[in-house]
Design a protein around this motif. Structure first.
Motif, PDB file in Angstrom:
ATOM      1  N   PRO A 152       0.857  -1.187   0.000  1.00  0.00           N
ATOM      2  CA  PRO A 152       0.000   0.000   0.000  1.00  0.00           C
ATOM      3  C   PRO A 152       0.896   1.242   0.000  1.00  0.00           C
ATOM      4  O   PRO A 152       1.707   1.420   0.902  1.00  0.00           O
ATOM      5  N   THR A 154       1.163   5.486  -0.530  1.00  0.00           N
ATOM      6  CA  THR A 154       0.432   6.749  -0.599  1.00  0.00           C
ATOM      7  C   THR A 154       1.125   7.780  -1.485  1.00  0.00           C
ATOM      8  O   THR A 154       0.578   8.855  -1.726  1.00  0.00           O
ATOM      9  N   ASN A 180      -4.953   8.212   0.735  1.00  0.00           N
ATOM     10  CA  ASN A 180      -4.466   8.068   2.108  1.00  0.00           C
ATOM     11  C   ASN A 180      -4.164   6.598   2.353  1.00  0.00           C
ATOM     12  O   ASN A 180      -4.454   5.735   1.519  1.00  0.00           O
ATOM     13  N   ILE A 181      -3.597   6.287   3.503  1.00  0.00           N
ATOM     14  CA  ILE A 181      -3.109   4.922   3.741  1.00  0.00           C
ATOM     15  C   ILE A 181      -4.251   3.903   3.769  1.00  0.00           C
ATOM     16  O   ILE A 181      -4.104   2.785   3.266  1.00  0.00           O
ATOM     17  N   ASP A 182      -5.414   4.288   4.300  1.00  0.00           N
ATOM     18  CA  ASP A 182      -6.539   3.345   4.358  1.00  0.00           C
ATOM     19  C   ASP A 182      -7.022   2.995   2.960  1.00  0.00           C
ATOM     20  O   ASP A 182      -7.300   1.829   2.656  1.00  0.00           O
ATOM     21  N   LEU A 183      -7.127   4.016   2.112  1.00  0.00           N
ATOM     22  CA  LEU A 183      -7.568   3.766   0.734  1.00  0.00           C
ATOM     23  C   LEU A 183      -6.506   3.001  -0.045  1.00  0.00           C
ATOM     24  O   LEU A 183      -6.824   2.133  -0.860  1.00  0.00           O
ATOM     25  N   LYS A 185      -4.556   0.754   1.115  1.00  0.00           N
ATOM     26  CA  LYS A 185      -4.689  -0.654   1.498  1.00  0.00           C
ATOM     27  C   LYS A 185      -5.831  -1.318   0.729  1.00  0.00           C
ATOM     28  O   LYS A 185      -5.717  -2.468   0.282  1.00  0.00           O
ATOM     29  N   VAL A 186      -6.940  -0.598   0.571  1.00  0.00           N
ATOM     30  CA  VAL A 186      -8.076  -1.132  -0.194  1.00  0.00           C
ATOM     31  C   VAL A 186      -7.664  -1.381  -1.646  1.00  0.00           C
ATOM     32  O   VAL A 186      -7.950  -2.426  -2.228  1.00  0.00           O
ATOM     33  N   GLU A 189      -5.231  -4.432  -1.847  1.00  0.00           N
ATOM     34  CA  GLU A 189      -5.846  -5.738  -1.567  1.00  0.00           C
ATOM     35  C   GLU A 189      -6.868  -6.135  -2.642  1.00  0.00           C
ATOM     36  O   GLU A 189      -7.143  -7.323  -2.832  1.00  0.00           O
TER      37      GLU A 189
END
Length: 359
Positions: A152, A154, A180-183, A185-186, A189
């Protein structure tokens, strides 16, 4: 080599995120980051001349870097160095090169690449580019190379792949800016997203028509002087018209708007070397994840730092974790790696307080 294949290397930036190593007088594309004796620009040229006739390689750079470029690439004729009178981002840069090449060969297939990328698996890269040339020769498509993400991230833009294909190559569903880091990761994955490499391949007629459709404020100007490209009147025409082009990237101006965009997924050890963090990621490290470039360095109670000093200097680092320590000429920078996005602001503040001397 296919005589219809051309290469455009974009080399006009100042690399301010690599300050103080990269300076306006000698930006990062002219620097030897790894002690190989070849700058990033020279490494990029060396790579493409293996598959593109040298006379078909063009460098687009700021007119202030004309002599530096000529000195670095003596194999080029002066008319292969295209000079921008001012910086206007990648769309006007690519339009300039495309109109010049179209004046020489309207059947050209063109790869456009930045001058400052690192390619670790060169053979794989050249195989991908050759296949891309073959694809755009047969298809009026804007093709970009997408990198299979290994984490992931950014710091890169992303490309979402669709389920549609053109001649076996995947169509692009959407371009996405740095997440951002959460997106991130999505994206990672899901398996549907690739990193946007910023390397493009198309044929001359497709890119020219794309400018007319999506950026007429550029094509209208360049069409007025299309018979001047490649002549001794070209420079005067560019000097007069280039500054009126919008300051816009090829991504925003064309790639995100066009419907005929495809992406070729690839893995050839790519890094855009856009930041100290990206350089740290690909640099050899000691047992405490410290990286040192060129200079001699001793680390004590320190971890996850990147240090670069002028050749012949020694750095002794104690008690630092996660820092950039970079000295070049008359500037020493000590900055947290996690805060490296602030370097551009540092440069602005230095310029305001101390003038051009340290920029």
């Amino acid at each position: 080599m296919n005589k219809n294949n051309y290469c455009v290397i974009m080399s006009g930036g100042i690399g301010s995120r690599f300050w103080p190593f990269s300076r306006e007088a000698r930006p990062k594309q002219f620097l030897d980051f790894f002690g190989t004796g070849r700058s990033l620009l020279q490494m990029t040229f060396d790579r493409f001349k293996k598959i593109v006739p040298i006379e078909n390689i063009f460098i687009v750079t700021n007119e202030g870097y004309q002599q530096m470029t000529a000195d670095e690439l003596p194999e080029l004729n002066p008319d292969q160095i295209l000079l921008e009178p001012m910086r206007r981002n990648t769309a006007p840069c690519i339009a300039f090169a495309s109109y010049r090449i179209n004046a020489i060969n309207p059947n050209a297939n063109i790869v456009v690449a930045p001058s400052d990328h690192l390619i670790m698996k060169e053979d794989e890269f050249l195989t991908v580019v050759n296949k891309a040339y073959e694809f755009v020769e047969k298809n009026d498509t804007l093709l970009t190379l997408g990198i299979r993400p290994s984490r992931p991230e950014t710091g890169y833009g992303y490309i979402q792949m669709s389920d549609e294909h053109v001649d076996g190559v995947t169509k692009v569903k959407v371009f996405t800016e740095k997440p951002n880091i959460d997106l991130a990761k999505v994206f990672y994955e899901s398996g549907e997203f690739l990193w946007n490499s910023g390397i493009f391949i198309w044929n001359s007629r497709t890119i020219t028509e794309s400018f007319r459709q999506h950026l007429p404020e550029i094509s209208n100007r360049f069409d007025q002087g299309k018979d001047l490209f490649g002549t001794d009147k070209e420079k005067a025409f560019i000097d007069e018209n280039f500054p009126f082009c919008p300051n816009i990237s090829i991504d925003y101006g064309i790639m995100e708007k066009a419907s005929n965009v495809c992406v070729q997924a690839a893995d050839f050890g790519w890094s855009d070397l856009g930041t100290w963090g990206s350089l740290y990621d690909i640099t050899e490290k000691d047992e405490n994840a410290n990286a040192a470039l060129v200079s001699e360095t001793l680390f004590y109670d320190s971890a996850e730092n990147i240090v670069t000093l002028p050749d012949g200097k020694l750095a002794v680092i104690q008690g630092l974790e996660g820092y950039i320590v970079a000295e070049a000429n008359n500037v020493l920078l000590i900055c947290k790696k996690d805060d490296e996005q602030r370097i551009k602001q540092f440069v602005t503040d230095v310029k305001l307080k101390y003038g051009e001397e340290y920029i």
